[in-house]
Design an enzyme around this catalytic site. Structure first.
Site, PDB file in Angstrom:
ATOM      1  N   GLU A  36      19.305  -5.397 -19.270  1.00  0.00           N
ATOM      2  CA  GLU A  36      19.132  -4.803 -20.300  1.00  0.00           C
ATOM      3  C   GLU A  36      19.564  -3.979 -20.986  1.00  0.00           C
ATOM      4  OE1 GLU A  36      16.672  -1.451 -19.255  1.00  0.00           O
ATOM      5  OE2 GLU A  36      16.243  -0.059 -20.598  1.00  0.00           O
ATOM      6  N   CYS A  42      24.639   3.700 -14.952  1.00  0.00           N
ATOM      7  CA  CYS A  42      25.635   4.734 -15.099  1.00  0.00           C
ATOM      8  C   CYS A  42      27.325   5.106 -16.668  1.00  0.00           C
ATOM      9  CB  CYS A  42      27.200   4.266 -14.056  1.00  0.00           C
ATOM     10  SG  CYS A  42      28.514   4.939 -14.123  1.00  0.00           S
ATOM     11  N   VAL A 287      14.819   9.967  -8.608  1.00  0.00           N
ATOM     12  CA  VAL A 287      14.867   8.325  -9.207  1.00  0.00           C
ATOM     13  C   VAL A 287      13.612   8.006  -8.017  1.00  0.00           C
ATOM     14  CG1 VAL A 287      17.066   8.723 -10.675  1.00  0.00           C
ATOM     15  CG2 VAL A 287      16.748   7.842  -8.165  1.00  0.00           C
ATOM     16  N   HIS A 459      52.958  23.969  -7.377  1.00  0.00           N
ATOM     17  CA  HIS A 459      52.523  25.299  -7.767  1.00  0.00           C
ATOM     18  C   HIS A 459      52.781  25.249  -9.365  1.00  0.00           C
ATOM     19  CE1 HIS A 459      52.145  29.488  -7.898  1.00  0.00           C
ATOM     20  NE2 HIS A 459      52.884  29.491  -8.498  1.00  0.00           N
TER      21      HIS A 459
HETATM   22  C1  LIG Z   1      21.722  10.852 -16.485  1.00  0.00           C
HETATM   23  C2  LIG Z   1      22.406  10.845 -14.797  1.00  0.00           C
HETATM   24  C3  LIG Z   1      23.628  11.071 -15.180  1.00  0.00           C
HETATM   25  C4  LIG Z   1      24.031  10.456 -13.689  1.00  0.00           C
HETATM   26  N1  LIG Z   1      25.378  11.203 -13.214  1.00  0.00           N
HETATM   27  C5  LIG Z   1      25.998  10.669 -12.443  1.00  0.00           C
HETATM   28  C6  LIG Z   1      27.495  10.852 -11.732  1.00  0.00           C
HETATM   29  O1  LIG Z   1      28.572  11.827 -12.318  1.00  0.00           O
HETATM   30  N2  LIG Z   1      28.040  10.281 -10.541  1.00  0.00           N
HETATM   31  C7  LIG Z   1      27.547   9.474 -10.376  1.00  0.00           C
HETATM   32  O2  LIG Z   1      27.899   9.400  -8.627  1.00  0.00           O
HETATM   33  N3  LIG Z   1      25.803   9.451  -9.879  1.00  0.00           N
HETATM   34  C8  LIG Z   1      25.644   9.349 -10.940  1.00  0.00           C
HETATM   35  N4  LIG Z   1      24.682   9.216 -11.451  1.00  0.00           N
HETATM   36  C9  LIG Z   1      23.921   7.986 -10.753  1.00  0.00           C
HETATM   37  C10 LIG Z   1      24.224   6.387 -10.748  1.00  0.00           C
HETATM   38  O3  LIG Z   1      23.853   6.448 -12.501  1.00  0.00           O
HETATM   39  C11 LIG Z   1      23.815   5.318 -10.061  1.00  0.00           C
HETATM   40  O4  LIG Z   1      24.034   6.057  -8.908  1.00  0.00           O
HETATM   41  C12 LIG Z   1      24.115   4.726 -10.770  1.00  0.00           C
HETATM   42  O5  LIG Z   1      24.369   3.994 -11.787  1.00  0.00           O
HETATM   43  C13 LIG Z   1      23.346   3.177  -9.594  1.00  0.00           C
HETATM   44  O6  LIG Z   1      24.695   1.885  -9.705  1.00  0.00           O
HETATM   45  P1  LIG Z   1      23.567   0.553  -9.326  1.00  0.00           P
HETATM   46  O7  LIG Z   1      24.042  -0.668 -10.237  1.00  0.00           O
HETATM   47  O8  LIG Z   1      23.236   0.923  -8.095  1.00  0.00           O
HETATM   48  O9  LIG Z   1      22.601   0.445 -10.370  1.00  0.00           O
HETATM   49  P2  LIG Z   1      22.729   0.661 -12.019  1.00  0.00           P
HETATM   50  O10 LIG Z   1      23.183   1.440 -12.400  1.00  0.00           O
HETATM   51  O11 LIG Z   1      20.607   1.215 -12.268  1.00  0.00           O
HETATM   52  O12 LIG Z   1      21.795  -0.460 -12.687  1.00  0.00           O
HETATM   53  C14 LIG Z   1      20.712  -1.241 -12.586  1.00  0.00           C
HETATM   54  C15 LIG Z   1      21.282  -2.379 -13.204  1.00  0.00           C
HETATM   55  O13 LIG Z   1      20.463  -3.565 -12.634  1.00  0.00           O
HETATM   56  C16 LIG Z   1      19.945  -4.280 -13.944  1.00  0.00           C
HETATM   57  N5  LIG Z   1      18.191  -5.008 -13.573  1.00  0.00           N
HETATM   58  C17 LIG Z   1      17.334  -4.179 -12.683  1.00  0.00           C
HETATM   59  N6  LIG Z   1      16.318  -5.442 -12.131  1.00  0.00           N
HETATM   60  C18 LIG Z   1      16.858  -6.108 -13.152  1.00  0.00           C
HETATM   61  C19 LIG Z   1      16.268  -7.673 -12.487  1.00  0.00           C
HETATM   62  N7  LIG Z   1      15.020  -7.770 -12.136  1.00  0.00           N
HETATM   63  N8  LIG Z   1      17.028  -8.614 -13.400  1.00  0.00           N
HETATM   64  C20 LIG Z   1      18.255  -8.457 -13.791  1.00  0.00           C
HETATM   65  N9  LIG Z   1      18.235  -6.999 -13.937  1.00  0.00           N
HETATM   66  C21 LIG Z   1      17.780  -6.171 -13.791  1.00  0.00           C
HETATM   67  C22 LIG Z   1      19.413  -2.781 -14.589  1.00  0.00           C
HETATM   68  O14 LIG Z   1      18.801  -3.244 -16.358  1.00  0.00           O
HETATM   69  C23 LIG Z   1      19.875  -1.969 -14.394  1.00  0.00           C
HETATM   70  O15 LIG Z   1      21.299  -2.379 -15.863  1.00  0.00           O
HETATM   71  C24 LIG Z   1      23.581   9.588 -13.009  1.00  0.00           C
HETATM   72  C25 LIG Z   1      22.286   8.962 -13.762  1.00  0.00           C
HETATM   73  C26 LIG Z   1      21.764   9.946 -14.420  1.00  0.00           C
HETATM   74  C27 LIG Z   1      20.415   8.485 -14.255  1.00  0.00           C
END
Ligand SMILES: Cc1cc2nc3c(=O)[nH]c(=O)nc-3n(C[C@H](O)[C@H](O)[C@H](O)COP(=O)(O)OP(=O)(O)OC[C@H]3O[C@@H](n4cnc5c(N)ncnc54)[C@H](O)[C@@H]3O)c2cc1C
Length: 480
Positions: A36, A42, A287, A459
């Site tokens: 996607e 993030c 989530v 400071h």
């Molecule tokens: C509004 C919001 C604000 C946030 N603010 C913060 C913050 O300030 N600080 C912080 O630490 N965290 C924050 N977070 C949380 C943070 O975004 C997540 O913890 C982080 O993105 C998790 O990273 P990840 O790599 O596990 O997964 P993700 O970032 O969710 O990435 C997973 C990826 O896997 C892909 N994917 C899924 N299934 C498949 C598949 N079968 N095949 C191929 N690709 C696939 C998806 O398309 C996606 O791109 C926030 C979240 C939101 C929603």
């Protein structure tokens, strides 16, 4: 013949792309699969674009209060919603491009499509069930596509998506998730936010600063329920002073949709109900891990309460399959995902690795005032039977905070009475999300009060409140 790799990572969020870089650095032939948007939630829909929105809100707030800084701004200052959203989307796009660049630089192959594990060591990449989403635009050039790929090690980094409550499912029009809340077409006059975790409170803070009539409904007895109660209470008071309405120990039981508004029935602890009508509602009730359609059942990877079960080195119960980030359970934070990525890859490479210590993962909420913490809350420390000393220091007694016009804040530190070990630090106020790292390093080094007291803080800085809080815990506070 299937393309063969040492490591394939599924998902390119902060967990996945950092794992890919570290994997390549360690000499593994590496590929990453994304369906996607490069850079995951993030950068595209989470941490970064929300901070861009909140920055616009902050500048707007300062412009509105220019007079108190001795500045005359002529005329009315009005937020330009299109401009604010475009700026946020542009920044998300820049992050997304950056990950594409990093993959190229580190010679990581990007495979575009949806991955499924068919057996340990093999994945099939099919057509994505998602459209490449804005800001991603068209599929990046130079990526590989559908097919069968093999790897000695497969890392699941598929992240999470918004959780929905039965009967109150977001429809994207009247009931928003963070996706729609990030790109409003027009500013609602009133907004109901269900859930006061970091995501809910950050959006509530953004919309309130923009002048929206915001009501937050939280089922727990405090907002930001994982935070120390005293800090949460402090933040609540500040948010209420800004005009935000906050209802605690209250749940949304029903939502009726009108033509251009929602009417929510809410129920308090005492069972009494009332209704709230608002233009839009944000569902921010947590989530849910993306574990579906990955073939986990077929190959026998254990999943518990929706999350992939891992050990301290991110290994699942099936040899050669690993999981990191949101899909492997809480805390759902980007820096936790990144740290797990490094642990996971270094363990695969046979390096000496420290396992993840979840107690030392900081948490930050970028509302105004900001909230940041690491380690045990006072309640948790007491629950664990620890004999503690608590220090407090308010921003009102800090010169830099006063000079900044940001004199509302509190730093709270918790020490083990016997050993002097720093057990937890909790902060509310301006820029505390930048300050907390000082305490994270201290905790990581198992610092005691002595060492903190011997440390010289510059400071004038807000960081002096951190030292004063430590001094206060030992009856030696200087500026209060
Ligand atoms: C509004 C919001 C604000 C946030 N603010 C913060 C913050 O300030 N600080 C912080 O630490 N965290 C924050 N977070 C949380 C943070 O975004 C997540 O913890 C982080 O993105 C998790 O990273 P990840 O790599 O596990 O997964 P993700 O970032 O969710 O990435 C997973 C990826 O896997 C892909 N994917 C899924 N299934 C498949 C598949 N079968 N095949 C191929 N690709 C696939 C998806 O398309 C996606 O791109 C926030 C979240 C939101 C929603």
């Amino acid at each position: 013949m299937a393309d063969n790799y040492d490591v394939i990572i599924i998902g390119s969020g902060p967990g996945g792309y950092i794992a890919a870089i570290r994997s390549a650095q360690l000499g593994f032939k590496t590929a990453i699969v994304e369906r996607e948007h490069l850079a995951g939630i993030c950068s595209n829909w989470g941490c970064i674009p929300t901070k861009a929105l909140l920055r616009s809100a902050e500048i707007f707030h300062y412009a509105e209060h220019a007079k108190s800084y001795g500045l005359k701004l002529e005329g009315t200052i009005t937020p330009d919603l299109r401009g604010i959203v475009d700026r946020s989307r542009g920044i998300a796009q820049r992050m997304n491009n950056g990950v594409g660049f990093l993959m190229k630089k580190n010679k990581v192959d990007v495979i575009w499509g949806e991955a499924k594990i068919t057996k340990p060591g093999e994945i099939v990449v099919g057509k994505s069930s998602k459209k490449p989403m804005e800001p991603q635009g068209p599929i990046p050039k130079g990526t590989k596509g559908e097919g069968t790929y093999t790897a000695k090690h497969i890392v699941i980094a598929t992240g999470a998506r918004p959780r929905a409550l039965p009967g109150i499912e977001p429809d994207g029009k009247l009931i928003w998730t963070y996706f729609e809340a990030m790109v409003p077409q027009e500013m609602p006059k009133s907004l109901l936010v269900m859930g006061s975790g970091a995501i809910g409170i950050e959006f509530a803070s953004f919309y309130r600063t923009m002048g929206v009539d915001v009501t937050v409904v939280e089922i727990m007895p405090q907002i930001m329920p994982v935070e120390d109660t005293e800090i949460s209470t402090w933040a609540k008071k500040q948010l209420e002073k800004q005009g935000m309405k906050i209802l605690l120990e209250t749940k949304v039981t029903k939502v009726e949709k009108g033509a251009n508004s929602v009417t929510a029935t809410i129920e308090g602890k005492d069972g009494k109900t009332q209704t709230i009508t608002a233009d839009r509602m944000i569902s921010a009730v947590g989530v849910q891990c993306n574990t579906e359609n990955l073939g986990l059942e077929t190959i026998g990877v254990k999943v518990d309460r929706g999350a992939v079960v891992i050990d301290e080195f991110c290994r699942t119960n099936v040899p050669g399959i690993y999981a990191i980030g949101d899909v492997a359970g809480p805390p759902m934070l980007a820096h936790k995902a990144e740290h797990e990525a490094v642990i996971c890859m270094e363990k695969i490479a046979g390096l000496h690795v420290h396992p993840m210590d979840k107690l030392k993962i900081p948490g930050c909420t970028y509302c105004s005032p900001q909230v940041a913490s690491v380690g045990l809350t006072e309640a948790k420390a007491k629950e664990q039977g620890k004999d503690i000393r608590v220090g407090r220091f308010q921003f009102v007694a800090n010169g830099k905070a006063v000079a900044l016009g940001e004199d509302q804040g509190l730093v709270k530190t918790i020490f083990d009475k016997k050993t002097g070990q720093l057990l937890g630090a909790h902060m509310v106020g301006a820029e505390v999300t930048e300050l907390i790292q000082g305490f994270v390093v201290a905790m990581n080094l198992e610092t005691t009060e002595e060492e903190l007291m011997h440390t010289i803080f510059p400071h004038p800085t807000l960081s002096e409140t951190m030292k004063e809080s430590v001094l206060d815990a030992y009856g030696r506070v200087l500026n209060a």
